[in-house]
Design a protein around this motif. Structure first.
Motif, PDB file in Angstrom:
ATOM      1  N   TYR A  90       0.820  -1.215   0.000  1.00  0.00           N
ATOM      2  CA  TYR A  90       0.000   0.000   0.000  1.00  0.00           C
ATOM      3  C   TYR A  90       0.855   1.268   0.000  1.00  0.00           C
ATOM      4  CZ  TYR A  90      -3.094   3.716   1.548  1.00  0.00           C
ATOM      5  OH  TYR A  90      -3.774   4.900   1.632  1.00  0.00           O
ATOM      6  N   GLU A  91       1.843   1.333   0.872  1.00  0.00           N
ATOM      7  CA  GLU A  91       2.615   2.565   1.023  1.00  0.00           C
ATOM      8  C   GLU A  91       3.362   2.931  -0.251  1.00  0.00           C
ATOM      9  OE1 GLU A  91       2.492   4.652   3.503  1.00  0.00           O
ATOM     10  OE2 GLU A  91       1.126   3.393   4.665  1.00  0.00           O
ATOM     11  N   ILE A  92       3.806   1.933  -1.011  1.00  0.00           N
ATOM     12  CA  ILE A  92       4.563   2.216  -2.227  1.00  0.00           C
ATOM     13  C   ILE A  92       3.657   2.481  -3.426  1.00  0.00           C
ATOM     14  CG2 ILE A  92       6.223   1.212  -3.872  1.00  0.00           C
ATOM     15  CD1 ILE A  92       7.534  -0.194  -1.524  1.00  0.00           C
ATOM     16  N   ARG A  93       2.480   1.864  -3.449  1.00  0.00           N
ATOM     17  CA  ARG A  93       1.607   1.979  -4.627  1.00  0.00           C
ATOM     18  C   ARG A  93       0.262   2.645  -4.321  1.00  0.00           C
ATOM     19  NH1 ARG A  93       5.571   1.934  -7.079  1.00  0.00           N
ATOM     20  NH2 ARG A  93       6.484   0.180  -8.241  1.00  0.00           N
ATOM     21  N   LYS A  94       0.202   3.461  -3.262  1.00  0.00           N
ATOM     22  CA  LYS A  94      -1.061   4.111  -2.913  1.00  0.00           C
ATOM     23  C   LYS A  94      -1.476   5.175  -3.928  1.00  0.00           C
ATOM     24  CE  LYS A  94       1.399   6.986   0.459  1.00  0.00           C
ATOM     25  NZ  LYS A  94       1.536   7.237   1.919  1.00  0.00           N
ATOM     26  N   ASN A  95      -0.556   5.562  -4.794  1.00  0.00           N
ATOM     27  CA  ASN A  95      -0.885   6.515  -5.866  1.00  0.00           C
ATOM     28  C   ASN A  95      -0.832   5.866  -7.239  1.00  0.00           C
ATOM     29  OD1 ASN A  95      -1.156   8.834  -4.102  1.00  0.00           O
ATOM     30  ND2 ASN A  95       1.069   8.783  -3.877  1.00  0.00           N
ATOM     31  N   SER A  96      -1.058   4.570  -7.293  1.00  0.00           N
ATOM     32  CA  SER A  96      -0.972   3.840  -8.550  1.00  0.00           C
ATOM     33  C   SER A  96      -1.936   4.403  -9.598  1.00  0.00           C
ATOM     34  CB  SER A  96      -1.303   2.362  -8.323  1.00  0.00           C
ATOM     35  OG  SER A  96      -1.426   1.693  -9.562  1.00  0.00           O
ATOM     36  N   PRO A  97      -1.444   4.677 -10.810  1.00  0.00           N
ATOM     37  CA  PRO A  97      -2.308   5.230 -11.855  1.00  0.00           C
ATOM     38  C   PRO A  97      -3.319   4.239 -12.410  1.00  0.00           C
ATOM     39  CG  PRO A  97      -0.121   4.752 -12.728  1.00  0.00           C
ATOM     40  CD  PRO A  97      -0.046   4.549 -11.249  1.00  0.00           C
ATOM     41  N   ILE A  98      -3.182   2.953 -12.095  1.00  0.00           N
ATOM     42  CA  ILE A  98      -4.134   1.981 -12.641  1.00  0.00           C
ATOM     43  C   ILE A  98      -5.418   1.924 -11.818  1.00  0.00           C
ATOM     44  CG2 ILE A  98      -2.369   0.554 -13.733  1.00  0.00           C
ATOM     45  CD1 ILE A  98      -4.066  -0.928 -10.822  1.00  0.00           C
ATOM     46  N   ALA A  99      -5.481   2.660 -10.692  1.00  0.00           N
ATOM     47  CA  ALA A  99      -6.658   2.585  -9.821  1.00  0.00           C
ATOM     48  C   ALA A  99      -7.212   3.968  -9.531  1.00  0.00           C
ATOM     49  CB  ALA A  99      -6.312   1.884  -8.516  1.00  0.00           C
ATOM     50  N   ASP A 100      -8.526   4.020  -9.279  1.00  0.00           N
ATOM     51  CA  ASP A 100      -9.169   5.249  -8.838  1.00  0.00           C
ATOM     52  C   ASP A 100      -9.151   5.363  -7.317  1.00  0.00           C
ATOM     53  OD1 ASP A 100     -10.450   6.304 -11.463  1.00  0.00           O
ATOM     54  OD2 ASP A 100     -11.049   4.195 -11.401  1.00  0.00           O
ATOM     55  N   VAL A 101      -9.176   4.207  -6.658  1.00  0.00           N
ATOM     56  CA  VAL A 101      -9.157   4.167  -5.204  1.00  0.00           C
ATOM     57  C   VAL A 101      -8.181   3.073  -4.769  1.00  0.00           C
ATOM     58  CG1 VAL A 101     -10.534   4.034  -3.099  1.00  0.00           C
ATOM     59  CG2 VAL A 101     -11.635   4.702  -5.249  1.00  0.00           C
ATOM     60  N   VAL A 102      -7.224   3.416  -3.907  1.00  0.00           N
ATOM     61  CA  VAL A 102      -6.287   2.436  -3.366  1.00  0.00           C
ATOM     62  C   VAL A 102      -6.476   2.382  -1.853  1.00  0.00           C
ATOM     63  CG1 VAL A 102      -3.884   1.704  -3.200  1.00  0.00           C
ATOM     64  CG2 VAL A 102      -4.652   2.996  -5.203  1.00  0.00           C
ATOM     65  N   ILE A 103      -6.691   1.191  -1.326  1.00  0.00           N
ATOM     66  CA  ILE A 103      -7.026   1.037   0.088  1.00  0.00           C
ATOM     67  C   ILE A 103      -6.336  -0.184   0.689  1.00  0.00           C
ATOM     68  CG2 ILE A 103      -9.320   2.137  -0.023  1.00  0.00           C
ATOM     69  CD1 ILE A 103     -10.429  -0.801  -0.239  1.00  0.00           C
ATOM     70  N   TYR A 104      -6.346  -0.242   2.003  1.00  0.00           N
ATOM     71  CA  TYR A 104      -6.046  -1.488   2.699  1.00  0.00           C
ATOM     72  C   TYR A 104      -7.297  -2.362   2.662  1.00  0.00           C
ATOM     73  CZ  TYR A 104      -1.738   0.207   4.905  1.00  0.00           C
ATOM     74  OH  TYR A 104      -0.468   0.666   5.144  1.00  0.00           O
ATOM     75  N   LEU A 105      -7.112  -3.673   2.494  1.00  0.00           N
ATOM     76  CA  LEU A 105      -8.247  -4.578   2.607  1.00  0.00           C
ATOM     77  C   LEU A 105      -8.645  -4.685   4.072  1.00  0.00           C
ATOM     78  CD1 LEU A 105     -10.025  -6.634   0.975  1.00  0.00           C
ATOM     79  CD2 LEU A 105      -8.500  -8.401   1.882  1.00  0.00           C
ATOM     80  N   PRO A 106      -9.920  -4.431   4.393  1.00  0.00           N
ATOM     81  CA  PRO A 106     -10.356  -4.629   5.783  1.00  0.00           C
ATOM     82  C   PRO A 106     -10.143  -6.083   6.204  1.00  0.00           C
ATOM     83  CG  PRO A 106     -12.021  -3.450   4.507  1.00  0.00           C
ATOM     84  CD  PRO A 106     -10.996  -3.951   3.532  1.00  0.00           C
ATOM     85  N   LEU A 107      -9.991  -6.322   7.486  1.00  0.00           N
ATOM     86  CA  LEU A 107      -9.822  -7.691   7.960  1.00  0.00           C
ATOM     87  C   LEU A 107     -11.009  -8.546   7.551  1.00  0.00           C
ATOM     88  CD1 LEU A 107      -8.245  -7.230  11.503  1.00  0.00           C
ATOM     89  CD2 LEU A 107      -7.111  -7.886   9.379  1.00  0.00           C
ATOM     90  N   ASP A 108     -10.754  -9.812   7.344  1.00  0.00           N
ATOM     91  CA  ASP A 108     -11.715 -10.722   6.712  1.00  0.00           C
ATOM     92  C   ASP A 108     -12.797 -11.214   7.686  1.00  0.00           C
ATOM     93  OD1 ASP A 108     -12.742 -12.299   4.595  1.00  0.00           O
ATOM     94  OD2 ASP A 108     -11.653 -14.051   5.341  1.00  0.00           O
TER      95      ASP A 108
END
Length: 411
Positions: A90-108
Motif C-alpha cells: 500500500y505505502e509504495i503503490r497508494k498513488n498507482s495510476p491503474i486505480a481510482d481508489v487504493v485502500i487497505y483490505l479490511p480484515l476478513d
C-alpha cells in the motif's frame, strides 16, 4: 471450522492492535484500515460501475500489473478499486495510476465483507497468487459476482490441502476460474475437485518483458559506470551486504564498479553499509558528477529505479536468499540478459531452481563461494555472456500468461 476461523480473525485483529504499539509497519496497517469504508463511500457512488483488484503486497501487485493495465484501458468508464493487505504494498503503490481508489483490505470478517461489497459491488474481481480471504470470497460467490485468481501457485503444505483448511479450501470455489503458474498447482486443485483451471504461467514474465520496451536510461548511472564492468546488487539485506562488502574490500578488481540497492532504506542501515566499505563510496542522495566518477561503490538509497539500474549490470546479485527473508525478484535482472548470483535459501522459488539448472543463476552459501563465482564471472566474459543469454531466453520462453488470461476474459 468456519466458526474457529472467524474467532481467529477477531483474535488477529486484537493481536495486530497490540503489536502496533511496538511495530511501525503493523501500525500503518492498523491505522490505514480505520478509514477504509469512509474512503470507499467518498469515492464510489451508488451508480458507479467498478472493478476490484486485490494483492497481498508489492510483489503480487507487480505480478498482476500486466493484467491490471489492460483492464484499466478496457474498462475506462469503471472505477478501479485496488486493495492491499500489507503496508509494504500500500505505502509504495497508494498513488498507482491503474486505480481510482487504493485502500487497505479490511480484515476478513463477515461484516466487513458485506459492508465492503455493499459499497463496491464489483462487476469483476481479480485476486493475485494466493492471498485467499474466505469471508470476502464467500460473499462474492453468494452475490454471484465474477471473481478470478491469476498467477496462482500452490504447494502441498498450504492449508488449502490440509484437514484443518476447510474454510480456505471452500473459498477457492468462489473463483469462477483459476489461472495457475504450473501443472503441479493444477493437480493440487484437482485433488480437491476444483476443475475450472488454466495453466497460464506466471504474469511476472510478461511484467518484466515490458521493461525492455521502456526507457531505462539513467544519466547518473552512466556517469558512475563509465566503461567499467558493473556488479548490481539489488534488494539486499544485511546478511547479503556482509558478503558483498567483504568481496568489494578485499577481492574485487580495481576497475570494477559496484552498485548496492538495499531493501532496507532506513538511515542506520545505509550508514552501516557505507561504514563497512574501505573503498570510495557515494550515496544516491548525496551524489555529484565528480563523486560518481571517482567512487567504486554507489549505494542507491531511494526506491523505484532498481529495474532500470539492472539494465546497466554486467553481473547481478539478488538479495534475500542468503538469509531467510525470502528471495527477491530475479526475473528483473534476467530480462536484461545478465548472470545472477543468489543465496541458497531459494526452495520456495521455482524459477530460481529452473534458472540454476539452465546455468544462468548461481547459488552461493558462504563468502568463499561468492568470491569464486564473482571472480570467474568477472574474468571470463564468455561464461558471463552465455549465462546471461540463458536468463533472457528463459524469460522469452515463459512469457505469455497475459494473453491466456485476456483471451478468457474476452478483452
Amino acid at each position: 471450522m468456519g466458526f474457529i476461523y472467524n474467532i481467529g480473525i477477531h483474535l488477529v485483529h486484537f493481536g495486530l492492535k497490540c503489536a502496533s504499539t511496538f511495530n511501525e509497519k503493523i501500525k500503518k496497517g492498523v491505522v490505514g484500515r480505520q478509514n477504509v469504508f469512509a474512503i470507499l463511500r467518498e469515492n464510489i457512488k451508488a451508480n458507479d460501475k467498478t472493478i476490484w483488484f486485490h494483492c497481498a503486497s508489492l510483489g503480487e501487485y507487480e505480478q498482476g500489473l500486466p493484467v491490471f493495465k489492460v483492464m484499466r484501458e478496457h474498462y475506462k468508464r469503471h472505477k478501479i478499486v485496488l486493495s492491499f493487505f500489507s503496508p509494504s504494498g500500500y505505502e509504495i503503490r497508494k498513488n498507482s495510476p491503474i486505480a481510482d481508489v487504493v485502500i487497505y483490505l479490511p480484515l476478513d470478517t463477515k461484516n466487513n465483507a458485506k459492508h465492503f461489497l455493499d459499497i463496491v459491488k464489483p462487476e469483476l474481481t481479480v485476486f493475485v497468487k494466493y492471498d485467499i480471504w474466505p469471508n470476502f470470497l464467500n460473499e462474492l460467490k453468494k452475490r454471484k459476482l465474477r471473481t478470478i485468481l491469476i498467477s496462482a501457485n500452490f504447494r502441498e503444505n498450504h492449508s488449502f490441502f490440509k484437514f484443518y483448511g476447510k474454510p480456505r479450501r471452500q473459498a477457492l470455489f468462489a473463483f469462477e476460474h483459476i489461472f495457475t503458474q504450473n501443472e503441479s498447482s493444477k493437480k493440487l486443485l484437482q485433488s480437491i475437485h476444483y476443475n475450472n483451471i488454466t495453466v497460464s504461467g506466471d504474469t511476472r514474465f510478461d511484467r518484466v518483458s515490458s521493461q525492455l520496451e521502456q526507457d531505462n536510461h539513467l544519466d547518473f548511472i552512466e556517469i558512475f559506470k563509465q566503461d567499467k564492468l558493473c556488479i548490481v546488487a539489488g534488494s539486499t539485506w544485511p546478511e547479503d551486504e556482509a558478503l558483498l562488502t567483504e568481496f568489494i574490500n578485499h577481492q574485487a578488481p580495481k576497475d570494477v564498479k559496484c552498485i548496492i540497492a538495499p531493501h532496507n532504506m532506513k538511515a542506520h542501515q545505509i550508514r552501516n553499509i557505507k561504514e563497512s566499505l574501505t573503498v570510495d563510496v557515494v550515496l544516491f542522495s548525496e551524489m555529484s558528477d565528480e563523486g560518481l566518477k571517482s567512487a567504486k561503490v554507489l549505494i542507491v538509497d531511494t526506491i523505484g529505479i532498481l529495474s532500470k539500474i539492472y539494465s546497466y549490470a554486467d553481473i547481478a546479485f539478488v538479495g534475500g536468499a542468503v538469509g531467510t527473508t525470502g528471495l527477491h525478484n530475479i526475473l528483473e535482472p534476467a530480462v536484461f540478459g545478465v548472470p545472477i548470483i543468489i543465496g541458497n535459501n531459494y526452495s520456495k522459488f521455482p524459477e530460481a531452481k529452473e534458472m540454476i539448472d539452465t546455468a544462468g543463476v548461481f547459488s552461493i552459501s558462504n563468502q568463499n563461494q561468492l568470491n569464486l563465482v564473482l571472480t570467474e564471472l568477472i574474468e571470463n566474459p564468455i561464461k558471463r555472456s552465455l549465462s546471461g543469454n540463458k536468463n533472457s531466453d528463459f524469460i522469452k520462453i515463459n512469457k505469455g500468461a497475459l494473453n491466456k488470461i485476456l483471451e478468457y476474459l474476452d478483452l
